[in-house]
Design an enzyme around this catalytic site. Sequence first.
Site, mmCIF file in Angstrom:
data_model
loop_
_atom_site.group_PDB
_atom_site.id
_atom_site.type_symbol
_atom_site.label_atom_id
_atom_site.label_comp_id
_atom_site.label_asym_id
_atom_site.label_seq_id
_atom_site.Cartn_x
_atom_site.Cartn_y
_atom_site.Cartn_z
ATOM 1 N N ASP A 494 -12.863 -6.057 -24.867
ATOM 2 C CA ASP A 494 -13.181 -4.756 -24.276
ATOM 3 C C ASP A 494 -12.188 -4.295 -23.231
ATOM 4 O O ASP A 494 -12.141 -3.117 -22.901
ATOM 5 C CB ASP A 494 -14.528 -4.880 -23.535
HETATM 6 C C1 NOJ Z 1 -18.600 -8.915 -23.408
HETATM 7 C C2 NOJ Z 1 -19.054 -7.870 -24.375
HETATM 8 O O1 NOJ Z 1 -20.475 -7.846 -24.453
HETATM 9 C C3 NOJ Z 1 -18.486 -8.174 -25.760
HETATM 10 O O2 NOJ Z 1 -18.867 -7.140 -26.627
HETATM 11 C C4 NOJ Z 1 -16.985 -8.294 -25.700
HETATM 12 O O3 NOJ Z 1 -16.540 -8.630 -26.983
HETATM 13 C C5 NOJ Z 1 -16.591 -9.353 -24.696
HETATM 14 N N1 NOJ Z 1 -17.154 -9.034 -23.426
HETATM 15 C C6 NOJ Z 1 -15.073 -9.491 -24.559
HETATM 16 O O4 NOJ Z 1 -14.498 -8.406 -23.930
#
Ligand code: NOJ
Length: 806
Positions: A494
């Site tokens: 993200d």
């Molecule tokens: C937490 C998020 O909920 C998830 O969707 C994402 O893939 C990871 N962070 C990595 O950024």
Amino acid sequence: MKYGYFDDDNREYVITNPKTPVKWINYVGTLAFGGIIDHTGGALICKGDPALNRITKYIPQLPSSEFKGTTLYLRLKQRDGYRVFSPYFVPTLDPYDLYECHVGLGYTRIVSEFYEMRTEVTIFVPLGEGRVIRDIRITNVSDQPVEIDAIPIVEYTHPDALKQFNNADWVPQTMQSKAYRDESGLVILTQYPFMNKDTQINYLTSNHPVSSFESDRRRFLGNNEYGTWANPLSLHEKELSNYEALRGDNIAALLHHLGTIQPGETTGLITQLGQDESVEKALPLINRYRDAEQVEQTLKELAAFWDTHLSRLQVETPDANMNSLLNIHNPRQCHTTKNWSRYLSLYQLGLGARGIGFRDSSQDVMGILVSMPKEGKELIKQLLQVQKSDGSTMHQFNPLTMVANEGDSREVEGAPKYYSDDHLWILLAITAYLKETGGLAFLDEVIPYYEKDKEEHPLESGTVLDHMHRAIEFTQSNVGAHGLPLLGFADWNDTVNLQAGAESLFAASLYGKALLEMIELARHLGDPEAVAQYTTYYGTMKQRVNKHAWDGEWYVRYFDADGSPIGSRSNEKGQIYANGQSWSVISGFAPPDKARTALDAVHRRLNTCNGIKLSTPGYEGFDPAKGGTTTYPPGAKENGGIFLHTNPWVIIAETIVGNGDRAFEYYSQINPVAKNEVIEQFECEPYVYPQNILGDEHPQFGLARNSWLSGTASWAYQAGTQYILGLTPTYEGLQVNPCIPAKWDSFKVTRQFRNAVYQIEVENPDHVCKGVKSVKVDGKEIAGNVVSVFGDGRMHQVEVIMGEEA
Ligand code: NOJ
């Protein structure tokens, strides 16, 4: 220093010291009704949606010693007044002689002894029910009779959890309470914001006459709230004020005189915290759960649910920590992530418009299919409803309203409004469901796409298979300068948000894996055209990845909008990313030599004794051109931290290339059960995977945070059961293809699959990591390693001999 121990026989973790480094929690109920119980009795409860229908006010950021959401006070009558204390330790913090918090499957039981009073409180939500029950038993373990009162208490929040913190005039103006007392003295103390008074009430009630109650926090604490939760002044008066609040901070406190208990005698009280349309509507069930036998029975039903749930897959390996994890804690965490997505934990607070995450839940589904395929399918259907007609998906949605949003990309003007991975994960979830159940009819179910007309009617619908095809076509037609998928706002990571035009190697590999699944499905469905088309897509993407993304010793992770690589040795920071390597192997894009070289680079550059780092070296300062990753110091979260979700992918990749020793080394080094031995460093619950652990560039290397709601649960379960132990559902049957440490002699698994029980015994006489020499089913040797579908409700013996394939 330890804070507790595993009791696998009772499927509990028992906390014996309440002063854990951070709160350790358990989940009760489901998103339909339930929430979090912390190990000192605090509770965050909601119904249907933590954002819009929250019940208790639980503020995780307050110090651990503070009251949070609920507690229980006991008071002992003394010559000169009352001794008031909480058997949960918090918030009164009295010295205790015994403290045990039993973290069980769907229940928490707190057992304590203070001032020679032993209290045992079992906290749970009955299966499918809308109430938290606290079954309270108090035993006088002194040699004197004691007169005792019990005062359970709840602090309410406005149902709109964000408004509670945002508007300190509107909220208190609306909050009201009303008491209903029957002839026998039983009280139902209700609470609601004024606008909900005829439609939705919260209540606290018990099965014992109430002598007085309080619904206003200021009165309860006393002295204009200069009385405290540690010592509420009203509890030094004989009775509470019986005040029905018309505004303010609403609580529910019920004062019960339990009478005099003789030495050795036990008395009890059952409380219920629930929500319903009205008292009349709620009364039949309230009465039902006032009965101690009924409560006992309901607890047995909960235990039976977990017996069934866990019995679907049980293992017996030479590694005790792996057994504990795969038989109890990992499937329980998968159940939790499936229920709560990333919606409500002590770290993800469920305020505002966060909702259920599309990519998160798609992956969570894969962790529960063994035990709850029907629920998995329902969640898939919900997710498909927020897929757009162009094949991409919305990023998050609210499960109560089904209103979806584009996640963080909303906040960045001009940024792409889709994530390049979201829509691809659901393909993996659907095919996993089909392989687990054989329920191909699901592909024909018609589900609307997200876009609506003015009357909120869907503009278009399509079969599940159509949804899948569109997802593929979206990636196929959204590629950048190297022919690799455009990053969109982000991919799985993200926090790397690059200029429009950037490309993602991760999305390319996820696309590759999704294509492999689609090819296999099309073959199974007898659709040669689709097989041919997707095989062409796959071949082209594989060729592009190997042409452009191989960096010499590993694969790069992104190409920025100007074509420069990220995750390359030419970069000063962020030279290598784990996901670039693991997924190139999982997708089958990496040829054997590159696969081995890339995975060795992961071992050399990214592995630590606490897990594999996401990337290295960490960025040293904020760089808006890279995005959120650079907001973290080096070693934290996505900036070179051990982002645990990605570790099982490396484990899976190692099993694909046949290195069972290394796969198991990686598996063991992140096994939370083993963290009990280094808990001062780890700090979080040792009975679940956390989302992140600080990496070795950070001074607090090894410190875990964001426990429970992590995709690690689902992937670690898949890695352990399907790749290390190697039992993988296929369309044709259950495939047995283990990849284990060479030193293992044998292991056993009992697995239910499509209405039959497979008792599998694997022997490893030649001490290989991988390779199946022979498979006997019910005494007869079969060709290959796929055990057929029996569907006869019977038990079948499967004997597997590992070794060099003949
Ligand atoms: C937490 C998020 O909920 C998830 O969707 C994402 O893939 C990871 N962070 C990595 O950024």
